[in-house]
Enzyme design. Structure first.
Site, PDB file in Angstrom:
ATOM      1  N   CYS A 147       0.885  -1.179   0.000  1.00  0.00           N
ATOM      2  CA  CYS A 147       0.000   0.000   0.000  1.00  0.00           C
ATOM      3  C   CYS A 147       0.910   1.213   0.000  1.00  0.00           C
ATOM      4  O   CYS A 147       1.837   1.299   0.804  1.00  0.00           O
ATOM      5  CB  CYS A 147      -0.885   0.006   1.242  1.00  0.00           C
ATOM      6  SG  CYS A 147      -1.840   1.537   1.392  1.00  0.00           S
TER       7      CYS A 147
ATOM      8  N   GLU B 138       1.649  16.762   2.562  1.00  0.00           N
ATOM      9  CA  GLU B 138       3.072  16.564   2.308  1.00  0.00           C
ATOM     10  C   GLU B 138       4.006  16.555   3.519  1.00  0.00           C
ATOM     11  O   GLU B 138       5.014  15.859   3.506  1.00  0.00           O
ATOM     12  CB  GLU B 138       3.559  17.657   1.346  1.00  0.00           C
ATOM     13  CG  GLU B 138       2.922  17.594  -0.011  1.00  0.00           C
ATOM     14  CD  GLU B 138       3.324  18.791  -0.841  1.00  0.00           C
ATOM     15  OE1 GLU B 138       2.974  19.925  -0.455  1.00  0.00           O
ATOM     16  OE2 GLU B 138       4.008  18.608  -1.845  1.00  0.00           O
TER      17      GLU B 138
END
Ligand SMILES: Cc1cc2nc3c(=O)[nH]c(=O)nc-3n(C[C@H](O)[C@H](O)[C@H](O)COP(=O)(O)OP(=O)(O)OC[C@H]3O[C@@H](n4cnc5c(N)ncnc54)[C@H](O)[C@@H]3O)c2cc1C
Ligand code: FES
Ligand code: FES
Length: 1339
Positions: free
Chosen positions: A162, A1271
């Site tokens: 993942c 981020e």
């Protein structure tokens, strides 16, 4: 259409070479003309439209295609359920098996399964592309073990990757099925979370004690095994009753023969001696797919009893060659329980490797025989079987014979190999004897599901005690073209006592015998040499230890400090906590803001009903487009011969530069980029032309037949250093200066100069680049369905290529299976070519990249070189900093300049450097163009700064944390570009992280551990984070939303943001629900389209929810304002209005001339503390614990926000530690799939992972005072880098190496091992640089 839930491949009983097969689904669907070349995955997805099973890599490495196979054994009367990779399963191999896909497990239309419910509700899905595979792995585990242990669970997830979640929520969801889910189950050192006071350190409080939980277990459906689909009785009857006979399938190019008795198998083998015997297809399959192997005939035995034997004899075990590796694992695990340890040495060693060999799916498919006969150079079992004196039972028409599994067999020496008509029936694995010891060793880039870099099997026999070597066998994998035995060395050591002198002699002999040239394929040559003898040293220690326990009087054993060298580093039991603040108790219960709402598509992700681009059904007349790419880094194309490709069946066209005359370039950021190149190529992987054909198979076959003749050109610039030498830059320098650096250097106590190189990173979004262009047949209109973060850009480039205005081209994005910055520029180019082909032929054209093509073509994060000069006082205060950044931009500009700019603006990270000079250059090289990737320059630039600080600390004799704290921004201050900053929350995060991680106590504990252990070291590091959020220009900081309120009161929200897993659509519905004061269930969101929201900006840079949320909020408020008088007059009336509102976003600007600006809107602060343990002998590391504290303002959705932080952190951890791109000296990317490029897997997640949010503070400009989090967490991954750094430094200090320590990123096992210098690294031969051409080069 039939609803297909449980696919049962059934009764393909055709004795004549016919071409028909019956594929029985639960509702009897009959399939004619089964093509033996077809794998189950494309069959499910394209033929049956069962698109829940995903394509992620096609080679068994990612788990996205996991299905459950069930088979009934008429002899044992048992049904075996096992997970398998549909991408490697030939459909012809599925006779008599039931295949369960995610659609068969549960759906929103029928009933969702508890596995699906829990993964979704525990927030275990983000983009959702890996999710069906995860569901199938866990579902299969539960079919076999309804209450699994944590070990079984981690094992079951080992073959599934993942890229978004960081695994923790998936583990959490699965743990709810375990018997003792309330506990961390971390029994390492014999204690778990419930036992307080491990190492006398205060325990981390569990999340549910300190903050509300992110999900509520009480509402989960119970798992009721009686509700599961039963194995189709007709298959059982068939297996019991059907007359056994060979089945044959004949395809266009290949014939598949399935013998069902040994006799028939031998007959087939005599008839087709060259035909491979396909068992699991995990070796033959990848060779066909990736290496172009072709077999006109395949023999695939089906349920032949003799191939599955398990015989316990007096001298050992005989195992059938047809047993799967998973079955072998189970059998050995049982055997070692029953027999005394002295008999099971080889079995223990085999079991150890079977625990990490590939993932669960591959182990269940791959056969013992296939594994042995394949003789892969990195086979984990063959070295052990060889040293264990195993023999192979062979059979042919001529009869039986036995051969040893020895070096001659492994090197395929004809006299010791199988003969053409022979098959392997079974393998004898002898018991070990008293005074005989066998061990297994391996080191890979990643702990689990990664081929070994070097592995080894070692055996010693002492006879009746005495400590004198009577027999010695050593075999290595990974160091030659096949398994290598150190036979001569072993021979020479016979008769010697097991002592230090023997060890020294052995190392020298082995190094001499198992020699590896500098240019050896696979690279890492010095590391491999070191491992070869380090493993032997481990074996020496292990045997010495056992000898001591057997006879403590005669054998003194090991020094205490050496004992831990024998323990393996494996993180198998994970637990984590999340601490966030609950909403104000006064907040209305129906107001969803601040609550951990599940991802809007969570359930659909788990049921496979969420539609991605390639899940869209095939359209009438649809064509497929495949690219032909350059194989040279810099060359003139002398000629292209399309004739053979064009003559192949199904080929419709080949689009070249010629076709695109006048429209063959497009520019996003100034410098236009060519779409196709047929004159001069500038990198390997550049798009040259595109084949359009009736089907994917035809297009790809034809693409391979395009013949290109190149004339190589000079220069070929691949590395940053070469670019600097050639002065090959995209522009002049970018510069930022503050204070007076030169003056400051004159007054400081010390000056330090250093540099660090950082490798690039592949996006590795699970959904590869995908697009479908559909001409509308009228007014030149075109719909483009695409997996992209920037629909407006796709619209513009397609419109420009087709020479039509933008209003003719509509771009639609329902959802994206991960993007991370990689689905903008290259996606646009490929979409434009696809649309061109669609337009030219007036037919829909689809283009879906394979994983290898995607990695080759699209580039990734920029490799960086950072050089720094720091002036500092002896107390650690840094007064002057002069930094140079060089990024490897690749062949075209793309976003490289922007990356350098952002890197410069963020280079100060959390520190106030009173005098500084930052300069940056984007290098033009002959690599595929690098582009945006989560964090955009900051993960590189921040690492450079932190590395400099770490070195300053070392020079001052202080801890890096002390120097970090000392130089941090404090309260109100000014950034280098003169933007005001309030750093109160930065300090707060730092202090909180220090406290929650018990930093000081653990630092002491780490030091104690290090003083007591010589070959294992621990490291602890903490880094602060200041992540400025903003996009540098006001134009880019705009967003728009369109809100429809229908007469029935339902609401449709559309906005410009793309759902790529971050949950932006969920947040937008939360916003609309609060503003319109209606339940979330009233609000719907269909996807993103240029048709509804024009000119939307790219989704990226952590601002998607911020900006679009403000737009949605504005739109809702405007609507409400208009409606309020009407509503108040008639509160029972109905909604009837709609509106479109473009919201103003953030003010952002930056003036590079003056070095001043307000480029960012606000700052996200944070800190992370990580602890690791390294194995100094192998370079392995284990992530023990990470604590993260983030200041995220008022979270709109804590579940999504925790998910973003953890996912980004794990991605960052991968970047800084294991993700390593490899290029050949000719510029060819070697690492083109999950087999070669390792992103973190479930076993890499820190054993403990704690995330907490700072109490919220007001942030007036942002959406409900929230902050963007997409981020920032990536950078926090470098806390692991510096923890490893800390551990390596401790090792070096103990060995008296006190000088500077230069460690580049990623800090791989190779770099860790080689930095922990010792007598073994000194012993290995070193090659003179320049005396050979290395296999790979750092770029
Ligand atoms: C994603 C992935 C990860 C992997 N990771 C690892 C790893 O970590 N460590 C590791 O060691 N390996 C690893 N492997 C390799 C794997 O172990 C082998 O591919 C596997 O064991 C081969 O078995 P198979 O039954 O699938 O072989 P097949 O592909 O079915 O056959 C392979 C070969 O064996 C021959 N053969 C098979 N059975 C017989 C027989 N009875 N008699 C004569 N010849 C026979 C066939 O003719 C053929 O040439 C990995 C493979 C994949 C795809
Ligand atoms: S697609 Fe099958 S494992 Fe990746
Ligand atoms: S959610 Fe797992 S890859 Fe996106």
């Amino acid at each position: 259409m039939v609803t297909l839930e449980n696919i049962t491949h059934h009764d393909i009983s055709i004795c004549r070479p016919l071409d028909a097969a019956v594929l029985l689904l639960c509702c009897q669907v009959i399939e004619k003309n089964v093509d033996p070349e077809t794998m189950l995955l494309p069959y499910l997805r394209k033929k049956l439209q069962l698109t829940g099973t995903k394509y992620g890599c096609g080679g068994g490495g990612c788990g996205a295609c996991t299905v459950m196979i069930s088979r009934y054994n008429p002899i044992t009367k048992r049904i075996r359920h096992y997970p398998a990779n549909a991408c490697l399963l030939p459909i012809c191999s599925l006779h008599g098996a039931a295949v369960t896909t995610v659609e068969g497990v549960g759906s929103t239309k029928a009933r969702i399964h508890p596995v699906q419910e829990r993964i979704a509700k525990c927030h275990g899905t983000q983009c959702g592309f890996c999710t069906p595979g995860m569901v199938m792995s866990i579902y299969t585990l539960l079919r076999n073990h309804p209450e699994p242990t944590l070990d079984q669970l981690t094992d079951a997830l080992g073959g599934n990757l993942c890229r978004c979640t960081g695994y923790r929520p998936i583990i959490d969801a699965c743990k709810t099925f375990c018997k003792t889910s309330g506990c961390c189950q971390s029994k390492e050192n014999g204690v778990c979370c419930l036992d307080q006071g491990i190492n006398e350190l205060p325990e981390f409080e569990e999340g549910n004690k300190t903050s509300p939980k992110l999900f509520s277990e009480e509402e989960f459906l119970p798992l009721d095994p009686t509700q599961e689909l039963i194995f189709p009785p007709e298959l059982m009857i068939m297996a019991e009753k059907q007359p056994q006979r060979t089945r044959v399938f004949v395809g266009d190019r290949m014939t598949w023969i399935s013998p069902v008795t040994l006799k028939e198998l031998l007959e087939a083998k005599v008839k087709y001696p060259q035909a491979p015997i396909v068992m699991g297809n995990t070796s033959v399959g990848p060779e066909v797919k990736f290496k172009g192997a072709f077999h006109p005939v395949i023999i695939s035995p089906d349920c032949i009893e003799e191939l599955s034997v398990v015989n316990h004899a007096d001298d050992g075990l005989t195992l059938g060659a047809g047993l799967s590796l998973a079955q072998v694992k189970e059998i050995l695990a049982e055997v070692i329980q029953k027999l005394p340890e002295e008999k099971t040495q080889t079995y223990h060693a085999l079991l150890k490797h079977l625990g990490t060999l590939a993932g669960c799916q591959i182990r269940n498919m791959a056969s013992l025989g296939g594994h042995i006969v394949s003789r892969h150079l990195d086979s984990d079992l063959n070295p052990l079987l060889a040293v264990g004196n195993c023999t192979l039972n062979l059979l042919s028409k001529e009869g039986e014979r036995q051969i040893p599994l020895n070096e001659q067999f492994l090197t395929k020496c004809p006299s010791a190999d199988l003969k053409p008509g022979e098959i392997l029936v079974s393998v004898n694995i002898p018991y070990s004897r008293k005074w005989e010891f066998v061990s297994a060793f391996r080191q890979a880039q990643r702990q689990q599901n990664a081929l070994a870099i070097v592995n080894s099997g070692m055996r010693v026999f002492f006879g009746a005690g005495g400590g004198i070597i009577r027999e010695l066998s050593i075999a290595y994998g990974g160091v030659g073209p096949t398994t290598i035995c150190a036979k001569n060395s072993c021979q020479k050591l016979i008769g010697r006592p097991w002592n230090e002198e023997m060890l020294d002699a052995a190392c020298r002999l082995i190094l001499d015998e198992v020699s590896l040239p500098g240019w050896a394929p696979g690279g890492k040559v010095e590391f491999k040499r070191t491992l070869v003898i380090s493993f032997f040293f481990k074996f020496y220690l292990k045997v010495s230890q056992i000898l001591k326990t057997m006879d403590p009087v005669r054998y003194p054993g090991l020094a205490d400090k050496y004992e831990s060298a024998l323990e393996d580093l494996h993180s198998r039991n994970h637990w984590g906590t999340s601490k966030y603040q609950d909403v104000d108790p006064k907040q209305l219960p129906q107001d969803p803001i601040g609550r951990p709402i599940m991802h809007l598509s969570g359930i659909k992700h788990t049921t496979g009903e969420a539609i991605y681009c390639d899940d869209m059904p095939v359209l009438d007349g649809e064509l497929f487009l495949a690219f032909v790419t350059s194989s040279r880094a810099h060359a003139e194309i002398v000629s292209i011969d399309l004739s053979e490709a064009l003559s192949l069946p199904g080929v419709v066209d080949i689009v070249t530069e010629e076709d695109l005359r006048g429209v063959n370039s497009f520019g996003l950021l100034g410098e236009p980029e060519k779409l196709l190149e047929t004159q001069e190529v500038f990198c390997v992987g550049q798009l040259v032309c595109a084949v359009v054909a009736d089907s994917e198979v035809q297009a790809k076959r034809a693409a391979k037949r395009v013949k290109i003749v190149y004339q190589d050109l000079e220069p070929v610039i691949l590395t940053i250093e070469e670019a600097i030498r050639h002065h090959s830059f995209f522009h002049g320098e970018r510069k930022l200066e503050y204070g007076n650096v030169d003056e400051a250097f004159k007054v400081v106590d010390q000056i330090l100069e250093g540099e660090i190189h950082m490798g690039g990173q592949e996006h590795f979004y699970m959904e590869t680049q995908s697009m479908l262009a559909v001409p509308k047949g009228e007014d030149q209109e075109m719909d483009v369905y695409v997996s992209s973060q920037f629909p407006k850009y796709i619209q513009d480039i397609v419109a420009a290529t087709l020479k039509v205005p933008a209003n003719k081209i509509m771009c639609h994005v329902k959802r994206v299976g991960g993007a991370f910055g990689g689905k903008v520029t290259k996606t646009g180019i490929m979409a434009a070519i696809t649309a061109f082909a669609a337009n030219k032929h007036g037919r829909p054209v689809r283009c879906i990249l394979e994983r290898g093509e995607d990695m080759l073509i699209t580039g990734g994060r920029h490799p960086y070189l950072g050089k720094y000069k720091a002036g500092f006082m002896n107390d650690g205060r840094i007064l002057a900093l002069d930094v140079e950044h060089y990024c490897n931009g690749g062949a075209t500009l793309d976003e490289s300049l922007f990356v350098i700019e952002i890197g410069l603006l963020k280079v100060d990270n959390a520190y106030k450097f009173p005098n500084l000079r930052f300069r940056g250059w984007a290098c033009r090289t002959n690599l595929p163009s690098n582009t945006a990737l989560r964090g955009f320059g900051f993960p590189q630039s921040g690492l450079i700064t932190e590395n400099c600080i770490t070195e300053v600390a070392a020079k001052c004799g202080l801890s890096p944390e002390k120097v970090r704290m000392m130089n941090m921004y404090k309260e109100i201050d000014q950034t280098p570009y003169k933007q005001e900053i309030d750093a109160t929350n930065l300090t707060q995060c730092w202090k909180e992280c220090m406290a929650t991680s018990s930093y000081s106590l653990r630092k002491v504990a780490v030091e104690k551990f290090n003083s007591e252990n010589y070959w294992k070291k621990k490291g602890l590091a903490m880094v602060p984070l200041k992540f400025p959020v903003g996009v540098l220009s006001t134009a880019a900081a705009q967003a728009a939303a369109l809100v429809h309120i229908y007469l029935d009161g339902s609401v449709l929200v559309t906005h410009g943001g793309i759902e790529m897993g971050q949950g932006v659509h969920t947040k937008m519905i939360q916003v609309a629900s609060r503003e319109l004061r209606m339940p979330m269930s009233n609000v719907h969101l269909r996807g993103t389209s240029t048709e509804t929201v024009p000119n939307a900006n790219v989704s990226g840079g952590s601002v998607v929810a911020d900006l679009n949320g403000l737009a949605v909020k504005d739109a809702c408020q405007t609507l409400l304002k208009r409606l309020e008088p009407i509503i108040s007059k008639n509160p029972k009336g109905t909604w009837k209005d709609w509106n479109s509102v473009s919201s103003r976003g953030y003010e952002s600007h930056m003036n590079w001339e003056t070095g001043e600006g307000h480029p960012f809107e606000y700052f996200v602060f944070g800190a992370a503390c990580s602890e690791v343990e390294i194995d100094c002998l192998t370079g392995a590391h284990k992530n023990i614990r990470t604590d993260i504290v983030m200041d995220i303002g008022h979270s709109i959705n804590p579940a999504l926000d925790v998910g973003q932080i953890e996912g980004a952190f794990i991605q960052g951890m991968g970047l800084y530690t294991i993700e390593e791109l490899k290029y050949s000296p000719q510029g060819v990317l070697y690492t083109r799939g999950p087999d070669q490029y390792k992103i973190p897997a479930v076993s890499d997640v820190p054993t403990e992972l704690h995330v907490s949010f700072l109490p919220p503070s007001q942030n007036s400009n942002t959406l409900y005072s929230s902050k963007g989090l997409g981020e920032p967490g990536v950078f926090l991954g470098c806390s692991v880098f510096f923890a490893i750094h800390d551990a390596v430094r401790a090792a070096r200090q103990e060995r008296g190496l006190l000088g500077p320590l230069k460690l580049d990123s990623p800090l791989t096992p190779e770099k860790i091992r080689m930095a922990c210098e010792d007598k073994f690294t000194k012993m290995i031969p070193r090659d003179e640089p320049g005396s050979y051409v290395p296999w790979n080069i750092p770029v």
